[in-house]
Design an enzyme around this catalytic site. Structure first.
Site, PDB file in Angstrom:
ATOM      1  CE  LYS A 119       5.953   4.581   6.464  1.00 21.53           C
ATOM      2  NZ  LYS A 119       5.852   5.922   7.013  1.00 21.53           N
TER       3      LYS A 119
ATOM      4  NE  ARG B 264      -1.591   3.707  12.653  1.00 21.95           N
ATOM      5  CZ  ARG B 264      -0.892   2.585  12.776  1.00 21.95           C
ATOM      6  NH1 ARG B 264       0.418   2.622  12.834  1.00 21.95           N
ATOM      7  NH2 ARG B 264      -1.501   1.428  12.858  1.00 21.95           N
TER       8      ARG B 264
ATOM      9  CD  GLU C 161      -2.821  -0.941   2.536  1.00 23.84           C
ATOM     10  OE1 GLU C 161      -2.599  -0.051   3.381  1.00 23.84           O
ATOM     11  OE2 GLU C 161      -3.738  -1.769   2.650  1.00 23.84           O
TER      12      GLU C 161
ATOM     13  CG  PHE D 292      -3.923   2.534   6.688  1.00 21.78           C
ATOM     14  CD1 PHE D 292      -3.656   1.707   7.754  1.00 21.78           C
ATOM     15  CD2 PHE D 292      -3.626   3.886   6.786  1.00 21.78           C
ATOM     16  CE1 PHE D 292      -3.097   2.206   8.910  1.00 21.78           C
ATOM     17  CE2 PHE D 292      -3.059   4.402   7.948  1.00 21.78           C
ATOM     18  CZ  PHE D 292      -2.801   3.551   9.014  1.00 21.78           C
TER      19      PHE D 292
ATOM     20  NE  ARG E  83       3.655   6.721  15.854  1.00 28.55           N
ATOM     21  CZ  ARG E  83       4.307   5.977  14.958  1.00 28.55           C
ATOM     22  NH1 ARG E  83       4.040   6.088  13.700  1.00 28.55           N
ATOM     23  NH2 ARG E  83       5.238   5.155  15.347  1.00 28.55           N
TER      24      ARG E  83
ATOM     25  NE  ARG F 263       8.775  -0.488  15.836  1.00 30.48           N
ATOM     26  CZ  ARG F 263       8.377   0.649  15.255  1.00 30.48           C
ATOM     27  NH1 ARG F 263       8.154   0.664  13.971  1.00 30.48           N
ATOM     28  NH2 ARG F 263       8.208   1.743  15.959  1.00 30.48           N
TER      29      ARG F 263
ATOM     30  CD  GLU G  20      -0.198   8.633   8.018  1.00 34.52           C
ATOM     31  OE1 GLU G  20      -0.571   7.652   8.707  1.00 34.52           O
ATOM     32  OE2 GLU G  20       0.844   9.273   8.273  1.00 34.52           O
TER      33      GLU G  20
ATOM     34  CE  LYS H 283       9.370   1.780   9.721  1.00 38.17           C
ATOM     35  NZ  LYS H 283       9.143   2.696  10.801  1.00 38.17           N
TER      36      LYS H 283
END
Ligand code: AMP
Length: 575
Positions: free
Chosen positions: A244, A249, A242, A333, A264, A408, A293, A414
């Site tokens: 970025k 966010r 996707e 997203f 965030r 994470r 975003e 990313k």
């Protein structure tokens, strides 16, 4: 346990030699409290009376607190206000001037009073808050008053991270600190430590049964990084990439009537996006939790503007002018919940299908662009298109990956643009110490000691000294002003360092740093002994980029990310 004993524990915890000792001390304190007071103690430990996302703030400036102290002491207001200012720390001043006294306050009583202070608003509230605070101080010992005053002025920082508190709760009530993952899951879904404490007291089943709720922020899933398409293909196989987008966010909750928007860091920032919420209200009826975003777009051309633009909306009172000058578009997203159903345990492909069915076109909304890629060349092609479209690169998503709240991992990877001769990505580091400046920089700081976060150990491991990239104003004025409140005499128990800077700080301030390369170093503790015995990792030619106030210290770059970057740095792609 009285509030007084609780306060004594706090100061012991501050001086703890290691995190494990901290965990034990906190667990002992939790066990000694009446169960109903445990969640309250957990909140007070964070200097709060409600979880951050509820936005209950004390609204007591230091000057106001000093006036309350004057009232409790029966002294002249102006004199106390001046003395507090000179001392620089209202807690330390209160400890010096208040008479010894044991009012036998309980944690519950202190909590109730503080909550009443926080909730009082409107006409005359300033005066009522001051009087209530003065009565509470008069009933406290000097040590208790110091903590109370630091709490109401937002200065209490125990420095036990959320992970440490969770571990202590697991040890105290489930008898085993290794049961922390159970608590962590509940915390990741609700972002509410006090609520998790309440569940832990009920037992493991209550923790297992916890579900996400509209209105309570879900801790956000984060992406790992890899340097080039080949490695991404190796790791993920065929997958969905996707664009970025480079904005803010946001997690948007809607219960059919009311909206909540979380950042965030899970602050409630609903007031920042009235235009986006209006758009959502026009096209949606059912409840949902989505992530997007928010990107500022040019009001005339509709082109995306760089990240910094969205910061213009971070003001207390957002005016119509600002909203019109910086219009945003939400690139959606994720969908975590829709019409009564939690979706986070479903694979990405299913969530994306739900998202695409949920989506209704609107000028202010778009779905994040996606493409199925089977080969590195296709990934590279889509990456180039993303840059052309004004994005930062790609987020590659594993088709069967669930939404891992608060983690994470490699379910999202990313891929950002690299700059020749530099690491492909910047790092977000936590300032743990500083060396004083000499010569032109005398009086300010010369360089900072910056660290990464190691979530397994819940500690900060040093990675670099950073002195370049700062303006003189940064070093002489901005940094001292930002860091002074967190200054401490000794190393913080959660910071691990082999170097001895001139001053230490509580790990609070996050800065973004770029560098040329990652090297082995005997001086830094990041991943010490992981790549090579007796060596940690360090940055070569580090340079300050900007302050990252949107990140909490626990959101800094992690040790394992740096190890990954170290291993990948000689195999950068053609970009
Ligand atoms: P970073 O901030 O560099 O760790 O990159 C991850 C961030 O990329 C997320 O936290 C989002 O704010 C942002 N982002 C932009 N577009 C997407 C997307 N399509 N999917 C996931 N995250 C995205």
């Amino acid at each position: 346990m009285t509030f007084r004993r609780f306060v004594a524990t706090l100061s012991e915890v501050e001086r703890a030699s290691s995190r494990l000792v901290m965990v034990r001390m906190l667990a002992d304190a939790f066990r000694e409290l009446p169960p109903a007071e445990v969640p309250l103690a957990v909140l007070l430990l964070q200097g709060r009376v409600a979880p951050e996302f509820e936005g209950v703030e004390f609204g007591v400036a230091e000057k106001e607190a000093a006036k309350a102290l004057a009232l409790a002491l029966g002294r002249d207001e102006a004199e106390v206000v001046r003395a507090v200012k000179e001392k620089g720390d209202i807690g330390a001043y209160a400890r010096e001037v208040l008479p010894e006294h044991d009012g036998g306050l309980t944690v519950q009583q202190v909590y109730d009073e503080l909550r009443a202070i926080a909730e009082d608003s409107g006409r005359g509230s300033q005066q009522r808050k001051r009087e209530r605070l003065a009565r509470l101080i008069a009933a406290s010992s000097p040590e208790e008053a110091a903590v109370i005053l630091r709490i109401v002025t937002g200065r209490l920082r125990l420095g036990a991270g959320d992970a440490t508190v969770l571990e202590a709760l697991a040890l105290a009530f489930l008898g085993d600190r290794n049961k922390k993952p159970l608590l962590e899951r509940a915390y990741n879904l609700t972002s509410d430590l006090a609520y998790v404490a309440r569940l832990t007291l009920k037992g493991e089943d209550a923790l297992r049964a916890v579900k996400l709720e509209v209105g309570k922020p879900v801790r956000m899933m984060l992406a790992e990084r890899l340097p080039d398409p080949e490695r991404i293909m190796d790791k993920l196989g065929p997958h969905f990439a996707e664009h970025k987008y480079d904005g803010e966010r946001i997690q948007v909750h809607f219960d059919g009537r009311r909206f909540w928007v979380y950042s965030r860091r899970l602050e409630n920032i609903t007031h920042q996006y009235p235009d986006l919420l209006e758009a959502l209200r026009e096209v949606q009826q059912d409840s949902f939790i989505i992530e997007a975003e928010a990107v500022v777009v040019d009001p005339v051309t509709g082109e995306m503007r760089p990240f910094q633009n969205v910061l213009n909306r971070k003001v207390k009172h957002l005016t119509r002018e600002l909203v019109e000058k910086y219009p945003v578009k939400g690139f959606v997203f994720e969908i975590l919940y829709h019409a009564g159903e939690a979706l986070i345990d479903r694979p990405y492909t299913e969530r994306r299908q739900v998202l695409e069915r949920w989506f209704r076109p609107h000028e202010r909304l778009a779905l994040a662009a996606k493409r199925y890629v089977e080969k590195a060349s296709e990934l590279r092609q889509f990456f180039d298109e993303s840059i052309e479209a004004g994005c930062e690169g790609l987020v590659c998503k594993k088709p069967d990956g669930e939404y891992e709240a608060g983690k994470r991992g490699f379910k999202w990877v990313k891929y950002k643009r690299g700059i020749a001769g530099k690491l492909s990505d910047t790092l977000d580091l936590v300032v743990v110490g500083a060396w004083l400046g000499r010569g032109r920089r005398a009086g300010g700081y010369g360089s900072l000691l910056a660290a990464v976060y190691n979530p397994d150990e819940d500690r900060f491991e040093t990675l670099t000294k950073v002195g370049s990239g700062f303006s003189d104003e940064d070093l002489n004025e901005v940094l001292p002003r930002r860091l002074e409140p967190y200054r401490r005499r000794e190393r913080h128990p959660r910071a691990w360092s082999l170097l001895e800077p001139d001053v230490w700080f509580e790990p609070v301030q996050v800065i973004e740093v770029e560098a040329q390369e990652i090297t082995l170093s005997p001086n830094h503790t990041c991943a010490f002994g992981v790549v090579q015995e007796g060596r940690g990792l360090a940055l070569r030619f580090p340079r300050f980029v900007r302050y990252r106030d949107d990140k909490s210290p626990e959101e800094a770059t992690t040790t394992s990310e740096v190890v990954e970057m170290y291993r990948n740095q000689w195999a950068q792609g053609s970009t």
